[in-house]
Every structure is written in C-alpha cells, then in structure tokens.
Scaffold this motif. Sequence first.
Motif, PDB file in Angstrom:
ATOM      1  N   TRP A  46       6.411   9.379  -0.102  1.00 26.49           N
ATOM      2  CA  TRP A  46       6.173   9.020   0.570  1.00 26.49           C
ATOM      3  C   TRP A  46       4.234   9.250  -0.176  1.00 26.49           C
ATOM      4  N   GLY A  47       4.122  10.498   0.093  1.00 24.44           N
ATOM      5  CA  GLY A  47       3.157  11.167  -0.147  1.00 24.44           C
ATOM      6  C   GLY A  47       2.509  10.560  -1.570  1.00 24.44           C
ATOM      7  N   ALA A  48       3.008  10.059  -2.261  1.00 22.78           N
ATOM      8  CA  ALA A  48       2.806   9.826  -4.391  1.00 22.78           C
ATOM      9  C   ALA A  48       1.873   8.749  -4.344  1.00 22.78           C
ATOM     10  N   TRP A  49       1.729   7.544  -2.734  1.00 17.61           N
ATOM     11  CA  TRP A  49       1.177   6.279  -2.790  1.00 17.61           C
ATOM     12  C   TRP A  49       0.496   5.999  -1.409  1.00 17.61           C
ATOM     13  N   PHE A  50       1.021   7.241  -0.256  1.00 22.04           N
ATOM     14  CA  PHE A  50       0.461   6.926   0.981  1.00 22.04           C
ATOM     15  C   PHE A  50      -0.913   7.214   1.534  1.00 22.04           C
ATOM     16  N   VAL A  51      -0.882   8.644   0.374  1.00 20.21           N
ATOM     17  CA  VAL A  51      -2.603   9.569   0.677  1.00 20.21           C
ATOM     18  C   VAL A  51      -3.417   9.094  -0.593  1.00 20.21           C
ATOM     19  N   PHE A  94      -2.578  -0.037   6.037  1.00 22.96           N
ATOM     20  CA  PHE A  94      -2.117   0.922   7.099  1.00 22.96           C
ATOM     21  C   PHE A  94      -1.242   0.882   8.131  1.00 22.96           C
ATOM     22  N   SER A  95      -1.689  -0.497   8.797  1.00 23.95           N
ATOM     23  CA  SER A  95      -0.976  -0.579  10.204  1.00 23.95           C
ATOM     24  C   SER A  95       0.492  -0.944  10.001  1.00 23.95           C
ATOM     25  N   THR A  96       0.900  -1.008   9.079  1.00 28.03           N
ATOM     26  CA  THR A  96       1.780  -1.729   8.503  1.00 28.03           C
ATOM     27  C   THR A  96       3.072  -0.018   8.516  1.00 28.03           C
ATOM     28  N   GLN A  97       2.391   0.970   8.412  1.00 34.33           N
ATOM     29  CA  GLN A  97       3.707   2.264   9.141  1.00 34.33           C
ATOM     30  C   GLN A  97       3.759   1.979  10.411  1.00 34.33           C
ATOM     31  N   SER A  98       2.506   0.878  11.923  1.00 34.03           N
ATOM     32  CA  SER A  98       3.121   1.530  12.738  1.00 34.03           C
ATOM     33  C   SER A  98       4.075   0.117  13.124  1.00 34.03           C
ATOM     34  N   PHE A  99       4.105  -1.408  12.133  1.00 32.25           N
ATOM     35  CA  PHE A  99       5.104  -1.558  12.297  1.00 32.25           C
ATOM     36  C   PHE A  99       6.514  -1.351  11.886  1.00 32.25           C
ATOM     37  N   ILE A 156      -1.480 -10.992  -1.555  1.00 35.50           N
ATOM     38  CA  ILE A 156      -0.187 -10.866  -1.699  1.00 35.50           C
ATOM     39  C   ILE A 156      -0.183  -9.664  -1.680  1.00 35.50           C
ATOM     40  N   PHE A 157      -0.507  -8.280  -1.429  1.00 33.68           N
ATOM     41  CA  PHE A 157      -0.394  -6.650  -1.627  1.00 33.68           C
ATOM     42  C   PHE A 157       0.110  -6.822  -0.119  1.00 33.68           C
ATOM     43  N   PHE A 158      -0.029  -7.528   1.103  1.00 34.92           N
ATOM     44  CA  PHE A 158      -0.162  -6.423   1.672  1.00 34.92           C
ATOM     45  C   PHE A 158       0.925  -7.027   2.594  1.00 34.92           C
ATOM     46  N   PRO A 159       1.938  -8.690   2.618  1.00 40.08           N
ATOM     47  CA  PRO A 159       2.994  -9.122   2.780  1.00 40.08           C
ATOM     48  C   PRO A 159       4.253  -8.149   2.354  1.00 40.08           C
ATOM     49  N   ILE A 160       3.603  -7.217   1.088  1.00 38.08           N
ATOM     50  CA  ILE A 160       4.754  -6.730   0.294  1.00 38.08           C
ATOM     51  C   ILE A 160       5.104  -5.467   0.800  1.00 38.08           C
ATOM     52  N   LEU A 161       3.595  -4.705   1.370  1.00 40.00           N
ATOM     53  CA  LEU A 161       3.956  -3.806   1.641  1.00 40.00           C
ATOM     54  C   LEU A 161       4.043  -3.165   2.509  1.00 40.00           C
ATOM     55  N   LEU A 162       3.986  -4.651   3.951  1.00 38.76           N
ATOM     56  CA  LEU A 162       4.005  -5.099   5.083  1.00 38.76           C
ATOM     57  C   LEU A 162       6.684  -4.776   5.157  1.00 38.76           C
ATOM     58  N   MET A 170      10.836   3.237   6.810  1.00 36.34           N
ATOM     59  CA  MET A 170      10.405   3.913   8.031  1.00 36.34           C
ATOM     60  C   MET A 170      11.550   4.002   8.799  1.00 36.34           C
ATOM     61  N   PRO A 171      12.686   4.041   8.331  1.00 33.85           N
ATOM     62  CA  PRO A 171      13.889   3.814   9.091  1.00 33.85           C
ATOM     63  C   PRO A 171      14.277   4.481   8.564  1.00 33.85           C
ATOM     64  N   THR A 172      14.654   5.354   7.089  1.00 34.81           N
ATOM     65  CA  THR A 172      15.010   6.359   6.415  1.00 34.81           C
ATOM     66  C   THR A 172      14.389   7.472   6.599  1.00 34.81           C
ATOM     67  N   LEU A 173      13.208   7.731   7.401  1.00 33.00           N
ATOM     68  CA  LEU A 173      13.006   9.058   7.930  1.00 33.00           C
ATOM     69  C   LEU A 173      14.081   9.978   9.013  1.00 33.00           C
ATOM     70  N   ALA A 174      14.488   8.395   9.525  1.00 29.15           N
ATOM     71  CA  ALA A 174      15.941   8.848  10.766  1.00 29.15           C
ATOM     72  C   ALA A 174      16.863   9.284   9.969  1.00 29.15           C
ATOM     73  N   LEU A 175      17.489   8.241   9.026  1.00 24.80           N
ATOM     74  CA  LEU A 175      18.615   8.120   8.240  1.00 24.80           C
ATOM     75  C   LEU A 175      18.639  10.089   8.201  1.00 24.80           C
ATOM     76  N   VAL A 176      17.836  10.082   7.450  1.00 29.71           N
ATOM     77  CA  VAL A 176      18.251  11.769   6.438  1.00 29.71           C
ATOM     78  C   VAL A 176      17.662  13.182   7.025  1.00 29.71           C
ATOM     79  N   ASN A 177      17.330  12.748   8.681  1.00 27.62           N
ATOM     80  CA  ASN A 177      17.118  13.814   9.672  1.00 27.62           C
ATOM     81  C   ASN A 177      19.465  13.129  10.100  1.00 27.62           C
ATOM     82  N   SER A 178      19.419  12.420   9.607  1.00 32.29           N
ATOM     83  CA  SER A 178      20.772  11.882  10.530  1.00 32.29           C
ATOM     84  C   SER A 178      21.861  12.664   9.391  1.00 32.29           C
ATOM     85  N   ILE A 179      21.615  11.941   8.385  1.00 31.46           N
ATOM     86  CA  ILE A 179      22.814  12.943   7.134  1.00 31.46           C
ATOM     87  C   ILE A 179      22.707  14.421   6.581  1.00 31.46           C
TER      88      ILE A 179
END
Length: 408
Positions: free
Chosen positions: A20-25, A46-51, A96-102, A109-118
């Motif tokens: 996450w930090g390697a590209w988002f920052v 950046f709004s793709t994070q919210s979506f 082209i970049f935006f829809p791929i990023l979305l 974003m679901p992986t943040l919950a998955l690593v906690n669950s594991i």
Amino acid sequence: MKLITKLQLSLMMFLEFFIWGAWFVTLGTFLGSNLQAKDSEISLAFSTQSFGAIIAPFIVGMIADRYFNAEKILGIIHILGGILMYWLYNTTEFAIFFPILLGYMILFMPTLALVNSISFNQMLSPEKEFSVIRVWGTVGWIAAGIMISFFGWDSQEGLSQGLLKNTLLVTSGMSIFLGFYSFSLPKTPPKGKLSGQFSVSKALGLDALSLLKHRNFAIFFISSILICIPLAFYYQNTSPFLTEIGLENSTGKMAFGQVSEVVFMLALPIFFSKFGVKKTLIVAMIAWALRYFLFAFGNVDSGVWMLLLGIVLHGICYDFFFVSGQIYTDSHAGEKYKSSAQGMITLATYGVGMLIGFWIAGLVSENYADLDGNHDWKSIWLIPSGISVLVLLFFISLFKDERKISTQ
C-alpha cells in the motif's frame, strides 16, 4: 501462538502495508509528473480508496466470509492486484489509468480486513497479541517510503526521468509474491456460514445506526466524517507539496509520520485512561489544525523544522482520533453491535468522509494553481487547518465528557 505462526503473520502484515505504502504515498506526485494529470483528476484517483472502502464489506461479507478460506481469497486478490498494477505501470494516459486503479482498489481494500481476520483467527488473546503483529504493517509502510527516497525516484532528477513509475512495478512484484505466500498462511475457514443469511445492512454496519440515538455518539460520528475532509488533504497533497517546494528525500521523510504512529500508539492507552475520550479526541483535532498550519508557513530552508514537525504530528492525528474512536465505538456498541458498529464507522470515514475530502481537496488545489501547475500552498493548507478548527469547535461545544464510557 507458535513462533512460526507469529513470524508468518508478521511478514504478511509487513508485505500488506509495504504494498500500500509503496505507491499510494507518491500517487499524487506520480500522476502530476508522469501523466500530467490535473488536480481534479488526482482527487478522482485518490477517491478510488473510498469507493473500495464502500464496496469492501460486500466482498468480505458475501464471498470471503462465507465461501472461501480467508488466506486463499487473500492470495487470489493479491495476484490479480499484481497483474493490474503491472498494467498501471505500462499506462501513459489518465483516462485508461483511472478505471484500472478503481478495479485495483476495489480488490485491495477488502484485504485490510482479511489480514486482520487471518491474524485474529490464530490468537487466544487478541488484545495482547494483535499489536505485536500489526506493528509490522507500519514497519512495512516505513520501509516502502525509505526505499523510494533511497533510490531517488522522488528526487527532481528521478521525476524528470519518470522513475516514480517504478513504485508501481515494485508493488506489482510484491503483490504477486504476497499472493502466492498467502496460500502458506494458517488456514482460516469461513465463519459466516454459521451466522445465518447474508445481510446487506449488517455488512455495511447499518444495524448499528441505532447507536446514533445516543447524543454523544452521534456528535462523535458526525465529527469523524467531518475530520476526514482535512485528512484527505494530507494523503492527496503532501507528496506533491513537498516535491514541488524542493524537499529532498520527501517520501522517506514522510515515513516519519508512521514512526510517530508507533510511538503514540504506545502512549495512547495511558493518555486515554488518564484524560478520557473527549480530551483525547480534542488533542487529536488540535494536532490536525496545527499540522496544516505548519505546512502553510514551513519551507525547505529555515522553516524545514515546521514541515518535519507537521509530518511527525501524523501519529497524534491518526492514533488519538481513529484508534481511540474505535475504542469508544466498541464500548458503546456492546456485544450486539460490536462488528456492525466498526463497519459503520469505517464506511462513514474512509468511505463517505474521505470521498468528500478528496473531492474538496481537488477543487481547492486546482483553484490555487497557476497555468504552469505551480500551487499557492499556503492558501491550500490553511483551508484544511480551518476546517479542523471548525470541527474542533463543533465537537467541544456539543460533546459531553465521558470519564466512564457508557456501553448502553
């Protein structure tokens, strides 16, 4: 917990947040430098994070939590994410970049919950064991920032050569690596099958809306949404700001924010128990306003200390508001709404609040930019500072102190 399991989970957390930090920052800087994106387009990216945060509960609730082991779906998602990141690496147009990023963020974003669950699935005492595992995620984020500045990808020379796109390539490789590594993680079978039929309202945390009947919690809830508006300015604008004014190794210096996050995470329980929830949240909002004020008047010469202090304040801003807010939410929710309440707060903050914030930050940045793309950063940063002060005044005037937090 066995030592080998602890090491497995720690590496998982390190890789998750390194990715996450390697590209988002540096996303804002990359888009402006490599794709010549406008400020409004950067805010859209950046709004793709919210979506992703809004859609994440459906993926976790309907699929990951009911039909597949968490470690397997984590692996599949990261492999697919790595492929999308490689596609982004080879993209030269924002359209082209935006829809791929979305698509990538809806997966990530679901992986943040998955690593906690594991992680939680392997723990007998999460309140004692989780922080030791989760801190490696922060270390991963710090390592990513240091790496970018070490290779000079965010330097003026690196930007002129377009080297910042290497962050996407590294993210792609690390994501695919974590994907395959995930299949070796401890088995975490789905538990949702045991809890009855899937409910959209429960997945989104809407079951917990009844908590808003409590006046204090309603004030906290509204404040949480509003404070995410200035938070969006930090995520979206800090890297372009520091790069534009010529601060060397800016991404590595931004990692100081995560270092302070670790420090203040350790200080939070002491402060919270001694001063209570209201004062803790007030300190966080004061730090928010002060951070942007320091950015507004700091510079790379005699005022560089103001920039660095503003970055370091991130630990107080994040830990003292969001972590203490999670504790406060948990205490009000009780057993009945424990999961739903956290889902509701996440949806409200990272979903609704930051979505509004990214949109406003884009409009403000574009309004204070000249034809050459240079910004009036003083005016830009004073706006989120002012918003933070208004949220602070709203909270102070309406929220009643709760020394003993009600669980009703």
